[in-house]
Design a protein around this motif. Sequence first.
Motif, short mmCIF file in Angstrom:
data_model
loop_
_atom_site.label_atom_id
_atom_site.label_comp_id
_atom_site.label_asym_id
_atom_site.label_seq_id
_atom_site.Cartn_x
_atom_site.Cartn_y
_atom_site.Cartn_z
N ASN A 39 0.93 -1.09 -0.06
CA ASN A 39 0.11 0.05 -0.06
C ASN A 39 0.77 1.10 -0.02
O ASN A 39 1.26 1.56 1.12
CB ASN A 39 -0.96 0.22 1.18
CG ASN A 39 -1.96 1.08 1.36
OD1 ASN A 39 -1.80 2.02 0.47
ND2 ASN A 39 -2.86 1.06 2.25
N LEU A 40 1.05 1.98 -1.05
CA LEU A 40 2.11 2.75 -1.38
C LEU A 40 1.66 4.10 -0.29
O LEU A 40 2.74 4.86 0.11
CB LEU A 40 1.93 3.30 -2.76
CG LEU A 40 3.05 4.47 -3.18
CD1 LEU A 40 4.31 4.08 -2.86
CD2 LEU A 40 2.97 4.94 -4.61
N THR A 41 0.40 4.15 -0.06
CA THR A 41 0.17 5.44 0.97
C THR A 41 0.77 5.26 2.40
O THR A 41 1.10 6.35 2.93
CB THR A 41 -1.35 5.79 0.82
OG1 THR A 41 -2.09 4.39 1.42
CG2 THR A 41 -2.07 5.95 -0.37
N GLN A 80 13.52 -6.41 -2.73
CA GLN A 80 13.45 -6.85 -1.34
C GLN A 80 12.33 -6.45 -0.75
O GLN A 80 11.85 -7.24 0.28
CB GLN A 80 14.73 -6.04 -0.64
CG GLN A 80 14.97 -6.16 0.91
CD GLN A 80 15.97 -5.37 1.48
OE1 GLN A 80 16.81 -4.84 0.60
NE2 GLN A 80 16.00 -5.41 2.39
N PHE A 81 11.63 -5.41 -0.84
CA PHE A 81 10.52 -5.09 -0.30
C PHE A 81 8.97 -5.22 -0.99
O PHE A 81 8.20 -5.40 -0.37
CB PHE A 81 10.56 -3.62 0.02
CG PHE A 81 11.41 -3.22 1.02
CD1 PHE A 81 11.48 -3.39 2.74
CD2 PHE A 81 12.74 -2.82 0.72
CE1 PHE A 81 12.37 -3.07 3.61
CE2 PHE A 81 13.91 -2.56 1.80
CZ PHE A 81 13.55 -2.75 3.03
N PHE A 82 8.96 -5.18 -2.12
CA PHE A 82 7.96 -5.27 -3.07
C PHE A 82 7.58 -6.46 -3.91
O PHE A 82 6.81 -6.38 -4.89
CB PHE A 82 7.70 -3.91 -3.52
CG PHE A 82 7.92 -2.80 -2.85
CD1 PHE A 82 7.24 -2.45 -1.95
CD2 PHE A 82 8.85 -2.03 -3.38
CE1 PHE A 82 7.63 -1.53 -1.06
CE2 PHE A 82 9.25 -0.74 -2.72
CZ PHE A 82 8.47 -0.47 -1.39
N SER A 83 8.59 -7.52 -3.71
CA SER A 83 8.28 -8.71 -4.61
C SER A 83 7.07 -9.44 -4.43
O SER A 83 6.69 -10.13 -5.42
CB SER A 83 9.42 -9.82 -4.34
OG SER A 83 9.57 -10.09 -3.08
N ASN A 84 6.30 -9.38 -3.45
CA ASN A 84 4.86 -9.73 -3.04
C ASN A 84 3.98 -9.10 -3.86
O ASN A 84 2.57 -9.42 -3.60
CB ASN A 84 4.63 -10.48 -1.69
CG ASN A 84 5.86 -11.49 -1.31
OD1 ASN A 84 5.96 -12.35 -2.24
ND2 ASN A 84 6.04 -11.40 0.06
N CYS A 85 4.04 -7.65 -4.17
CA CYS A 85 3.23 -7.01 -4.62
C CYS A 85 2.93 -7.16 -6.14
O CYS A 85 3.75 -6.27 -6.83
CB CYS A 85 3.86 -5.51 -4.45
SG CYS A 85 3.88 -5.45 -2.55
#
Length: 128
Positions: A39-41, A80-85
């Motif tokens: 969630n970018l926000t 690292q942080f957003f591979s599941n997005c």
Amino acid sequence: GARQQTNLCNESLMLEKLPACGKSFEEMMKKVDSTKWCNLTEFIMYYDNFTQCTEREANNASCFWPNPLAEGFITGIHKQFFSNCTSEKAHWEDPPDEILTTLILIPVMLTCAMITLVVWCSKRSDIL
């Protein structure tokens, strides 16, 4: 004439400094619940600080930004942080047959009823 000095990109210096941006971003992301990393926000300010840091470090090394090396570093942070997005598109499927049949039959029946009403009224013009 005037001598123009050109600064060459010091890629080694840039690659040496960029991990500090990643470390800072990592520290800031620890404040965000990992279930909200998509969630970018929730972390937009942290990400903005991260991109400004990478741009600043690239510029300090006389490199343009973005450049292939900086992009590679940023891609590593994304993995690292957003591979599941993933941006999965909605999978549309038809409703069950009972509902689909009902949704088709209602307008058909209403159309037949309206046609019947118009024909009946046109034959009974003496009443109107």
